[in-house]
Design a protein around this motif. Sequence first.
Motif, PDB file in Angstrom:
ATOM      1  N   LEU A 206       0.678  -1.309   0.066  1.00 35.34           N
ATOM      2  CA  LEU A 206      -0.159  -0.005  -0.092  1.00 35.34           C
ATOM      3  C   LEU A 206       0.735   1.175  -0.073  1.00 35.34           C
ATOM      4  O   LEU A 206       0.241   2.267  -0.695  1.00 35.34           O
ATOM      5  CB  LEU A 206      -0.927   0.153   1.112  1.00 35.34           C
ATOM      6  CG  LEU A 206      -2.333  -0.819   0.976  1.00 35.34           C
ATOM      7  CD1 LEU A 206      -2.915  -0.934   2.336  1.00 35.34           C
ATOM      8  CD2 LEU A 206      -2.895  -0.612  -0.078  1.00 35.34           C
ATOM      9  N   PRO A 207       1.689   1.346   0.817  1.00 37.28           N
ATOM     10  CA  PRO A 207       2.724   2.621   0.543  1.00 37.28           C
ATOM     11  C   PRO A 207       3.325   2.711  -0.767  1.00 37.28           C
ATOM     12  O   PRO A 207       3.643   3.860  -1.168  1.00 37.28           O
ATOM     13  CB  PRO A 207       3.706   2.302   1.786  1.00 37.28           C
ATOM     14  CG  PRO A 207       3.137   1.553   2.849  1.00 37.28           C
ATOM     15  CD  PRO A 207       2.351   0.581   1.909  1.00 37.28           C
ATOM     16  N   SER A 208       3.657   1.607  -1.533  1.00 38.85           N
ATOM     17  CA  SER A 208       4.305   1.745  -2.544  1.00 38.85           C
ATOM     18  C   SER A 208       3.414   2.167  -3.821  1.00 38.85           C
ATOM     19  O   SER A 208       3.518   2.580  -4.979  1.00 38.85           O
ATOM     20  CB  SER A 208       4.871   0.417  -2.862  1.00 38.85           C
ATOM     21  OG  SER A 208       5.884   0.128  -2.209  1.00 38.85           O
ATOM     22  N   CYS A 209       1.834   2.169  -3.584  1.00 40.66           N
ATOM     23  CA  CYS A 209       1.053   2.680  -4.429  1.00 40.66           C
ATOM     24  C   CYS A 209       0.052   3.800  -4.080  1.00 40.66           C
ATOM     25  O   CYS A 209      -0.836   3.684  -4.627  1.00 40.66           O
ATOM     26  CB  CYS A 209       0.114   1.390  -5.004  1.00 40.66           C
ATOM     27  SG  CYS A 209      -0.913   0.807  -3.691  1.00 40.66           S
ATOM     28  N   VAL A 210       0.506   4.403  -2.993  1.00 37.93           N
ATOM     29  CA  VAL A 210      -0.380   5.529  -2.619  1.00 37.93           C
ATOM     30  C   VAL A 210      -0.512   6.593  -3.726  1.00 37.93           C
ATOM     31  O   VAL A 210      -1.607   7.159  -3.605  1.00 37.93           O
ATOM     32  CB  VAL A 210       0.438   6.353  -1.282  1.00 37.93           C
ATOM     33  CG1 VAL A 210       1.525   6.960  -1.738  1.00 37.93           C
ATOM     34  CG2 VAL A 210      -0.560   7.155  -0.729  1.00 37.93           C
ATOM     35  N   ASP A 211       0.259   6.575  -4.660  1.00 36.88           N
ATOM     36  CA  ASP A 211       0.278   7.705  -5.737  1.00 36.88           C
ATOM     37  C   ASP A 211      -1.201   7.214  -6.571  1.00 36.88           C
ATOM     38  O   ASP A 211      -1.840   8.093  -6.929  1.00 36.88           O
ATOM     39  CB  ASP A 211       1.254   7.719  -6.698  1.00 36.88           C
ATOM     40  CG  ASP A 211       2.673   8.057  -5.929  1.00 36.88           C
ATOM     41  OD1 ASP A 211       2.555   8.717  -5.118  1.00 36.88           O
ATOM     42  OD2 ASP A 211       3.780   7.860  -6.519  1.00 36.88           O
ATOM     43  N   GLY A 212      -1.201   6.182  -7.038  1.00 31.37           N
ATOM     44  CA  GLY A 212      -2.378   5.805  -7.733  1.00 31.37           C
ATOM     45  C   GLY A 212      -3.662   5.913  -6.932  1.00 31.37           C
ATOM     46  O   GLY A 212      -4.683   6.305  -7.530  1.00 31.37           O
ATOM     47  N   VAL A 213      -3.884   5.694  -5.535  1.00 34.19           N
ATOM     48  CA  VAL A 213      -4.827   5.886  -4.659  1.00 34.19           C
ATOM     49  C   VAL A 213      -5.322   7.016  -4.705  1.00 34.19           C
ATOM     50  O   VAL A 213      -6.539   7.709  -4.739  1.00 34.19           O
ATOM     51  CB  VAL A 213      -4.530   5.397  -3.238  1.00 34.19           C
ATOM     52  CG1 VAL A 213      -5.838   5.536  -2.552  1.00 34.19           C
ATOM     53  CG2 VAL A 213      -4.263   3.871  -3.267  1.00 34.19           C
ATOM     54  N   ILE A 214      -4.235   8.203  -4.480  1.00 31.80           N
ATOM     55  CA  ILE A 214      -4.579   9.612  -4.485  1.00 31.80           C
ATOM     56  C   ILE A 214      -5.064  10.173  -5.722  1.00 31.80           C
ATOM     57  O   ILE A 214      -6.038  11.061  -5.811  1.00 31.80           O
ATOM     58  CB  ILE A 214      -3.213  10.422  -4.021  1.00 31.80           C
ATOM     59  CG1 ILE A 214      -3.058  10.144  -2.744  1.00 31.80           C
ATOM     60  CG2 ILE A 214      -3.648  11.980  -4.035  1.00 31.80           C
ATOM     61  CD1 ILE A 214      -1.818  10.797  -2.259  1.00 31.80           C
ATOM     62  N   THR A 215      -4.624   9.481  -6.892  1.00 38.97           N
ATOM     63  CA  THR A 215      -5.195   9.897  -8.223  1.00 38.97           C
ATOM     64  C   THR A 215      -6.615   9.799  -8.291  1.00 38.97           C
ATOM     65  O   THR A 215      -7.425  10.324  -8.949  1.00 38.97           O
ATOM     66  CB  THR A 215      -4.409   9.091  -9.400  1.00 38.97           C
ATOM     67  OG1 THR A 215      -2.805   9.460  -9.434  1.00 38.97           O
ATOM     68  CG2 THR A 215      -5.008   9.356 -10.689  1.00 38.97           C
ATOM     69  N   GLY A 216      -6.956   8.239  -7.786  1.00 37.99           N
ATOM     70  CA  GLY A 216      -8.544   8.181  -7.848  1.00 37.99           C
ATOM     71  C   GLY A 216      -9.221   8.960  -7.199  1.00 37.99           C
ATOM     72  O   GLY A 216     -10.308   9.220  -7.371  1.00 37.99           O
ATOM     73  N   VAL A 217      -8.524   9.456  -5.967  1.00 38.99           N
ATOM     74  CA  VAL A 217      -9.499  10.443  -5.168  1.00 38.99           C
ATOM     75  C   VAL A 217      -9.585  11.680  -5.697  1.00 38.99           C
ATOM     76  O   VAL A 217     -10.612  12.175  -5.539  1.00 38.99           O
ATOM     77  CB  VAL A 217      -8.516  10.466  -3.633  1.00 38.99           C
ATOM     78  CG1 VAL A 217      -9.250  11.662  -2.954  1.00 38.99           C
ATOM     79  CG2 VAL A 217      -8.649   9.113  -2.808  1.00 38.99           C
TER      80      VAL A 217
END
Length: 302
Positions: A206-217
């Motif tokens: 999860l810390p390695s893909c936080v960029d994608g999560v924030i993009t979805g947000v």
Amino acid sequence: MDIPKQIESVAESERGGIKTGEGAKRKAYIIAAKLLMGAATVLTVGVAAFMLIYVMVRGLPNITWELLSTTRSYLENRIGILPDILNTLYTLFTTILIVVPLGVGAAVYLTEYAKSRRLVSAIEFAAETLSGIPSIIYGLVGMLVFCQALGLGNTLMAGVLTLAVMNLPTVMRTAQESLKTVPASYREGAFALGAGKWRVIRTVVLPSCVDGVITGVILSVGRILGESAALLYTAGFAHKLHGYFEGLSSSGATLTVALYVYAKEDGNFEVAFAIASILMIMTLILNAAASAVRHHFKKKRS
């Protein structure tokens, strides 16, 4: 005279000419493609800049303290959008609070735990299909399910649940694609150190893909702020001032719904452009904040 050598030299010269001709054509294609991409970029940026400048020029002069700090009153002939601003913030915060845990949790399950590839493919196809459904259909379904079947009535909570259903596929698919970009060596290294499945997901993946999560947000925030069709069927048109919990259980108009009311029903385009300017400013601020958070996590990870 050596005829075979002459024939070979002629053939080489012809091949060189063919190569030279192909190289010229390739360069022409590259130049044409660059020109077309440059023109598309200029056109896209120009249209976006024109819309932004036009709305700001028409709207900013109409933004006053009275407009931002008061409520609408027909008796006093007063226009205020404070309840609409608060309703927008209530709706945005609550929808994100629902969508992000559900979307990220579903993405983690599909990527890390699900064993049936057929099931994962079916869910991905359903999510992509739901992402393309017009928002007014979501509004109709939300009215039938949340407002009538569940008895919520025309309230902000019914609108929040409708928006959550609308944005859940976007957050889930964005987080899922981001999870897939995490190298398998990260997981294998953590497993080799004796970490369990959930610990690896929580501390490594999860810390390695936080960029994608924030993009979805960010995508969800833009859709929530700009949504009006679904809220027209579910949240109502009220311009009353409420607290957070009372507001969720009451009818209320967000800024986009208020913009529709003032522009279409009242014909008050000055207030409509003022609301449009406020929406653009809010979108820019929220996107900038999300980008700053993404940059912070990226810097911290590196």
